[in-house]
Design a protein around this motif. Structure first.
Motif, PDB file in Angstrom:
ATOM      1  N   SER A   1      29.220  19.873  17.275  1.00 46.44           N
ATOM      2  CA  SER A   1      28.517  20.457  18.418  1.00 46.44           C
ATOM      3  C   SER A   1      29.486  21.206  19.325  1.00 46.44           C
TER       4      SER A   1
ATOM      5  N   TYR B   1      25.179  12.913  12.190  1.00 51.39           N
ATOM      6  CA  TYR B   1      23.780  12.985  12.605  1.00 51.39           C
ATOM      7  C   TYR B   1      23.303  14.413  12.879  1.00 51.39           C
TER       8      TYR B   1
ATOM      9  N   HIS C   1      19.264  16.358  12.800  1.00 52.79           N
ATOM     10  CA  HIS C   1      18.692  16.301  14.154  1.00 52.79           C
ATOM     11  C   HIS C   1      18.981  17.591  14.915  1.00 52.79           C
TER      12      HIS C   1
ATOM     13  N   GLY D   1      17.280  20.156  15.381  1.00 51.66           N
ATOM     14  CA  GLY D   1      16.168  20.712  16.146  1.00 51.66           C
ATOM     15  C   GLY D   1      16.290  20.443  17.635  1.00 51.66           C
ATOM     16  N   ARG D   2      16.835  19.305  17.998  1.00 50.10           N
ATOM     17  CA  ARG D   2      17.018  18.999  19.419  1.00 50.10           C
ATOM     18  C   ARG D   2      18.035  19.941  20.039  1.00 50.10           C
ATOM     19  N   SER D   3      19.082  20.272  19.283  1.00 47.54           N
ATOM     20  CA  SER D   3      20.077  21.226  19.770  1.00 47.54           C
ATOM     21  C   SER D   3      19.461  22.609  19.942  1.00 47.54           C
ATOM     22  N   ASP D   4      18.652  23.013  18.968  1.00 49.18           N
ATOM     23  CA  ASP D   4      17.980  24.314  19.072  1.00 49.18           C
ATOM     24  C   ASP D   4      17.085  24.366  20.309  1.00 49.18           C
ATOM     25  N   HIS D   5      16.373  23.280  20.554  1.00 46.37           N
ATOM     26  CA  HIS D   5      15.480  23.268  21.716  1.00 46.37           C
ATOM     27  C   HIS D   5      16.273  23.409  23.010  1.00 46.37           C
ATOM     28  N   ALA D   6      17.362  22.653  23.119  1.00 42.59           N
ATOM     29  CA  ALA D   6      18.179  22.750  24.324  1.00 42.59           C
ATOM     30  C   ALA D   6      18.749  24.154  24.494  1.00 42.59           C
ATOM     31  N   TRP D   7      19.202  24.758  23.393  1.00 40.63           N
ATOM     32  CA  TRP D   7      19.776  26.106  23.431  1.00 40.63           C
ATOM     33  C   TRP D   7      18.766  27.121  23.978  1.00 40.63           C
TER      34      TRP D   7
ATOM     35  N   ARG E   1      17.467  25.690  28.026  1.00 38.56           N
ATOM     36  CA  ARG E   1      18.382  25.460  29.139  1.00 38.56           C
ATOM     37  C   ARG E   1      19.497  26.495  29.127  1.00 38.56           C
TER      38      ARG E   1
ATOM     39  N   SER F   1      21.158  25.703  14.856  1.00 37.58           N
ATOM     40  CA  SER F   1      20.868  25.459  13.440  1.00 37.58           C
ATOM     41  C   SER F   1      21.388  26.563  12.537  1.00 37.58           C
TER      42      SER F   1
END
Length: 358
Positions: free
Chosen positions: A233, A257, A261, A263-269, A272, A284
């Motif tokens: 990350s 991990y 997982h 998708g959570r990073s993509d959402h935050a990107w 926010r 991703s």
């Protein structure tokens, strides 16, 4: 170099060992294990008794806990012959159906607590010992050195020395004391690795969650995948992979991990401004710029990894010869029931291209 035939029920076309092949006359693809280790006594002799070693071992003891240390000591002694003797290594590879190993020093040799002079000696010894080990079976073994992440100014020099020994690159941990992989001090190191085409093998050692993981070997089972995810990350979100798109980096343990997982990073990107400030594309998308070994211990997770990163970005890995490894890495890969072409790509085709074996 002898390519072992695929397992029964996997191959569908002409294969080595008398099986028919869809590409008659084509050279068989070797089976390549990119995650295998070497124990180097000279490195441990160098650091023995130095100021800082006792403190480092006390930290390791706190992080792992007494029960885990009581198991790990005898385990390491039991695997020592395979981790040091070339003939025993080759015999084990034959039993596994592995043609080529990419051999890296045990992460226990990082010794990121050492001063600059000692760190340089550690890395030189590790590179030279690994090169000498691999030179005993040059058609079957390739090697990596070490880079002293605690002294970023030395990292380029260590990488160059490893390459001069005929090694393919260096192994690094997920962080050094006080520094994450996103630290700007590492920019010359990333640039040099990209310029030379060196392989970087990201393999954590220890976990900074410390005593929270000091029971039930959580320091490894939870800690290693966590460290992989954090380190990757940092590389992604800081823009290291944007600035150095030619980096050839393999993440151990399937990248931990993060790939499953992501998708959570993509959402935050996307949601926010602080998360999206450092990298140009959704997180991703960077999975397809990295490589991952197959050592995830679960066929469903291995399938998910190939779907997230692409089957062309996954390489066979065993963690030879340690107890958290796969004794039958090809069998573990077969259990994922990948399409035939993907199976053979992960078994060896991807690594043969990356390591320039053909």
């Amino acid at each position: 170099m002898t390519a072992h035939p695929p397992q029964d029920g996997v191959a569908t076309g002409p294969q080595p060992g008398g099986r028919p092949s869809a590409n008659a006359g084509a050279r068989p693809v070797p089976t390549v294990d990119v995650h295998a280790h070497l124990l180097i006594g000279e490195v441990e002799a160098l650091v023995a008794g130095l100021p800082g070693l006792a403190e480092a071992r006390e930290l390791e003891a706190r992080r792992n806990g007494p029960a885990s240390l009581a198991v790990s000591g005898p385990m390491v002694r039991a695997v020592l012959p395979k981790a040091t003797d070339v003939e025993r290594r080759l015999a084990a590879m034959d039993a596994q159906g592995v043609d080529v190993q990419l051999v890296s020093p045990s992460p226990s040799h990082y010794h990121y607590w050492t001063d600059e002079d000692t760190a340089e000696k550690v890395c030189r010894l590790a590179a030279e010992a690994t090169a000498a080990h691999c030179a005993q079976a040059p058609d079957r073994l390739r090697g990596l050195g070490l880079a002293p992440l605690q002294h970023p100014r030395q990292a380029v020099r260590a990488l160059d020395h490893a390459l001069e020994q005929g090694l393919l690159g260096v192994e690094i941990s997920s962080h050094a004391p006080g520094r994450e992989l996103s630290d700007p001090a590492y920019e010359p190191f990333w640039a040099r690795a990209a310029e030379t085409g060196a392989i970087l093998f990201l393999h954590p050692f220890g976990c900074t969650l410390d005593e929270r993981l000091d029971q039930w070997y959580l320091s490894n089972t939870v800690g290693q995948p966590t460290e992989n995810a954090v380190a990757l990350s940092h590389l992604i979100f800081s823009g290291v992979l944007d600035r150095h798109p030619e980096l050839r980096l393999i993440a151990a343990h399937g990248g931990g991990y993060l790939p499953t997982h992501i998708g959570r990073s993509d959402h935050a990107w996307s949601a926010r401004s602080d998360a999206g400030a450092g990298c140009a594309h959704p997180p991703s998308s960077y999975l397809k710029r990295l490589y991952f070994d197959s050592l995830v211990h679960d066929p469903h997770v291995l399938r998910a990894l190939t779907e997230a990163a692409g089957a062309d970005r996954v390489l066979l890995g065993s963690d030879f010869p340690f107890d958290m490894g796969a004794e039958d890495p090809v069998g573990a890969l077969r259990a994922a029931r990948l399409p035939d072409a993907d199976f053979h790509a992960v078994r060896g085709g991807n690594a043969a291209a990356l390591l320039r074996l053909t």
